[in-house]
Design a protein around this motif. Structure first.
Motif, PDB file in Angstrom:
ATOM      1  N   ASP A 167     -32.071  32.029  35.237  1.00  0.00           N
ATOM      2  CA  ASP A 167     -30.977  32.959  34.932  1.00  0.00           C
ATOM      3  C   ASP A 167     -31.163  33.615  33.570  1.00  0.00           C
ATOM      4  OD1 ASP A 167     -28.572  30.784  33.480  1.00  0.00           O
ATOM      5  OD2 ASP A 167     -30.505  30.163  34.302  1.00  0.00           O
ATOM      6  N   GLU A 168     -31.733  32.888  32.598  1.00  0.00           N
ATOM      7  CA  GLU A 168     -32.038  33.493  31.299  1.00  0.00           C
ATOM      8  C   GLU A 168     -33.120  34.565  31.447  1.00  0.00           C
ATOM      9  OE1 GLU A 168     -31.245  29.790  28.187  1.00  0.00           O
ATOM     10  OE2 GLU A 168     -33.277  30.244  28.838  1.00  0.00           O
ATOM     11  N   PHE A 169     -34.134  34.253  32.216  1.00  0.00           N
ATOM     12  CA  PHE A 169     -35.220  35.206  32.422  1.00  0.00           C
ATOM     13  C   PHE A 169     -34.709  36.493  33.060  1.00  0.00           C
ATOM     14  CE2 PHE A 169     -38.626  37.033  35.019  1.00  0.00           C
ATOM     15  CZ  PHE A 169     -39.644  37.144  34.089  1.00  0.00           C
ATOM     16  N   LEU A 170     -33.816  36.348  34.045  1.00  0.00           N
ATOM     17  CA  LEU A 170     -33.325  37.515  34.775  1.00  0.00           C
ATOM     18  C   LEU A 170     -32.369  38.372  33.950  1.00  0.00           C
ATOM     19  CD1 LEU A 170     -32.864  35.907  38.294  1.00  0.00           C
ATOM     20  CD2 LEU A 170     -34.639  37.519  37.569  1.00  0.00           C
ATOM     21  N   GLU A 171     -31.941  37.881  32.798  1.00  0.00           N
ATOM     22  CA  GLU A 171     -31.124  38.700  31.912  1.00  0.00           C
ATOM     23  C   GLU A 171     -31.948  39.800  31.246  1.00  0.00           C
ATOM     24  OE1 GLU A 171     -29.226  36.131  29.128  1.00  0.00           O
ATOM     25  OE2 GLU A 171     -27.864  35.241  30.605  1.00  0.00           O
ATOM     26  N   CYS A 172     -33.267  39.593  31.160  1.00  0.00           N
ATOM     27  CA  CYS A 172     -34.101  40.569  30.464  1.00  0.00           C
ATOM     28  C   CYS A 172     -35.293  41.032  31.294  1.00  0.00           C
ATOM     29  CB  CYS A 172     -34.590  39.992  29.135  1.00  0.00           C
ATOM     30  SG  CYS A 172     -35.522  38.465  29.310  1.00  0.00           S
ATOM     31  N   ALA A 173     -35.373  40.589  32.560  1.00  0.00           N
ATOM     32  CA  ALA A 173     -36.485  40.974  33.424  1.00  0.00           C
ATOM     33  C   ALA A 173     -35.969  41.085  34.850  1.00  0.00           C
ATOM     34  CB  ALA A 173     -37.625  39.964  33.328  1.00  0.00           C
ATOM     35  N   SER A 174     -36.858  41.501  35.753  1.00  0.00           N
ATOM     36  CA  SER A 174     -36.427  41.746  37.117  1.00  0.00           C
ATOM     37  C   SER A 174     -36.719  40.551  38.023  1.00  0.00           C
ATOM     38  CB  SER A 174     -37.141  42.978  37.681  1.00  0.00           C
ATOM     39  OG  SER A 174     -38.522  42.704  37.864  1.00  0.00           O
ATOM     40  N   LEU A 175     -35.969  40.483  39.111  1.00  0.00           N
ATOM     41  CA  LEU A 175     -36.226  39.464  40.127  1.00  0.00           C
ATOM     42  C   LEU A 175     -37.613  39.673  40.728  1.00  0.00           C
ATOM     43  CD1 LEU A 175     -35.247  37.107  41.882  1.00  0.00           C
ATOM     44  CD2 LEU A 175     -34.235  38.798  43.444  1.00  0.00           C
ATOM     45  N   PHE A 176     -38.030  40.930  40.903  1.00  0.00           N
ATOM     46  CA  PHE A 176     -39.364  41.209  41.432  1.00  0.00           C
ATOM     47  C   PHE A 176     -40.438  40.570  40.567  1.00  0.00           C
ATOM     48  CE2 PHE A 176     -43.291  43.619  41.192  1.00  0.00           C
ATOM     49  CZ  PHE A 176     -43.697  43.602  42.517  1.00  0.00           C
ATOM     50  N   GLU A 177     -40.313  40.684  39.249  1.00  0.00           N
ATOM     51  CA  GLU A 177     -41.308  40.123  38.338  1.00  0.00           C
ATOM     52  C   GLU A 177     -41.411  38.608  38.511  1.00  0.00           C
ATOM     53  OE1 GLU A 177     -42.338  40.021  33.532  1.00  0.00           O
ATOM     54  OE2 GLU A 177     -40.658  41.204  34.292  1.00  0.00           O
TER      55      GLU A 177
END
Length: 405
Positions: A178-188
């Motif tokens: 969830d932290e990652f998805l705050e600054c990047a995309s689900l695709f990534e």
């Protein structure tokens, strides 16, 4: 980075490798992490080590929570050096710790390091360890992806420490999905999962399905999955389990990937009408030139697509070297449930396309033959043949989708 609490009295104490770009021949453009976990319970327990280059990082993180000499249990889920080569540095600080490991892990570890004076507790599926507030359950996962492998389930925390399964090679300041998805995309994030699975776990699809089935059958409640590489899954761990199940089944996008190399651009020119034919049939297409792309990227894109077209010129009556190297690498990963065809240019003696098709047959792929070839640079007539070849291959890919249900 400092230690991060992931559950009450359970901490990530690993290391981030921002710089690594070559991971035993697997290109890692986004770096990686070496994750290990400290349970600061009545019996202080460390789960996994890290790569030896980062021993000081994990030691400093541990010291921020507890004196390492108080660690009485060390669980080694996997002995590959990226997870266990720091064990000597750690054991020097916690000499009384008991090492919990599979029998194959114990024997393998002795080949890597001097284990004299260390105390081992060999475990198998179903064995447990009580640390005070927590009960750890060990589940062997041989050949996921080494013979020694196991995972550790922390019952009261509903935490699965999953070793290499569910991981990604990705260095990031975020520790959780969830932290990652705050600054990047689900695709990534999902693309990183595909990349990791395709290049490391592709040969073990049946085992992956079986082990996920064992976890489901055991009724383990899981609200967090903590792998040994990449981010920790806490937002929706069921999503990554479902994604793994689908990938292990061989499911893939209705897409064609063209993986090719070229000598004097003739094979490259053939890709243009082939792509147009695929597109006009309503199928997505991606093109990878081997000398311009890491092999690991080509492997990932192959596994994400239902159909693959291999493009190779003929040199000395055989495939172009980079194409031969790719297909040799791919064969070792034992792909299933994919379609393959081939095309290419030749001068006075064709052989490259024939050899590429033979490679696909040896892998047991669904072959579309005989492929299409042209002499030297493609003519207008050759371009028409390439266009029709692309359309025909795309139609077959659409018809093949029932096998992915």
């Amino acid at each position: 980075m400092a230690a991060v609490k992931i559950k009450p009295d359970i901490y990530w104490v690993g290391a981030i490798d921002w710089a690594v770009r070559d991971f035993h021949g697997y290109i890692t453009p986004n770096g990686t992490t070496y994750n290990n976990y400290l349970i600061n319970d009545q019996q202080v327990t460390l789960v996994d080590a890290v790569k030896h280059d980062f021993a000081s990082s994990t030691i400093e993180n541990i010291k921020g929570i507890v004196d390492p000499s108080k660690i009485v249990n060390l669980v080694i889920n996997h002995i590959e050096p990226d997870h266990a080569s720091a064990i000597g540095s750690l054991m020097a600080l916690m000499p009384n710790a008991v090492i919990y490991i599979t029998e194959r892990g114990r024997k393998g570890l002795e080949r890597y390091t001097d284990t004299s004076g260390w105390t081992f507790k060999v475990v198998k599926t179903g064995d447990t360890l009580n640390t005070g507030s927590y009960n750890l359950l060990f589940l062997e996962t041989p050949m996921l992806h080494w013979p020694d492998s196991m995972v550790t389930y922390v019952k009261e925390a509903k935490l699965l420490i999953s070793q290499d399964a569910f991981g990604q090679h990705m260095a990031t300041a975020a520790r959780f999905d969830d932290e990652f998805l705050e600054c990047a995309s689900l695709f990534e994030l999902e693309d990183a999962v595909w990349d990791y699975y395709a290049n490391i776990l592709m040969p073990f699809g049946q085992l992956v399905k079986a082990k996920i089935g064992e976890i489901v059958k055991a009724g383990l409640e899981i609200d967090m999955i903590a792998p040994d590489h990449g981010i920790i899954w806490r937002k929706d761990p069921g999503k990554i389990i479902k994604m793994y199940s689908d990938i292990a089944e061989g499911n893939a996008d209705q897409r064609v990937v063209i993986i090719y190399d070229t000598m004097w651009h003739s094979t490259e020119l053939m890709t243009i009408p082939i792509v147009q034919g695929i597109k006009d049939e309503g199928v997505d297409c991606k093109v990878i030139k081997l000398r311009a792309s890491p092999t690991s990227v080509a492997i990932k894109e192959f596994w994400k697509a239902r159909g693959c077209l291999i493009g190779t010129p003929t040199i000395n009556n055989v495939m172009f070297p980079s194409v031969a190297e790719f297909l040799h690498h791919l064969g070792g990963l034992r792909p299933k449930n994919r379609m393959m065809g081939a095309f290419g240019s030749y001068g006075w003696g064709g052989g490259g396309v024939k050899e590429a098709l033979e490679s696909g047959r040896k892998m047991g792929l669904e072959m579309v033959e005989p492929g299409v070839q042209c002499v030297y640079k493609p003519s207008a007539e050759d371009e028409t043949k390439c266009y029709e070849f692309g359309k025909d291959f795309a139609r077959k890919v659409k018809e093949y989708q029932g096998k992915f249900a």
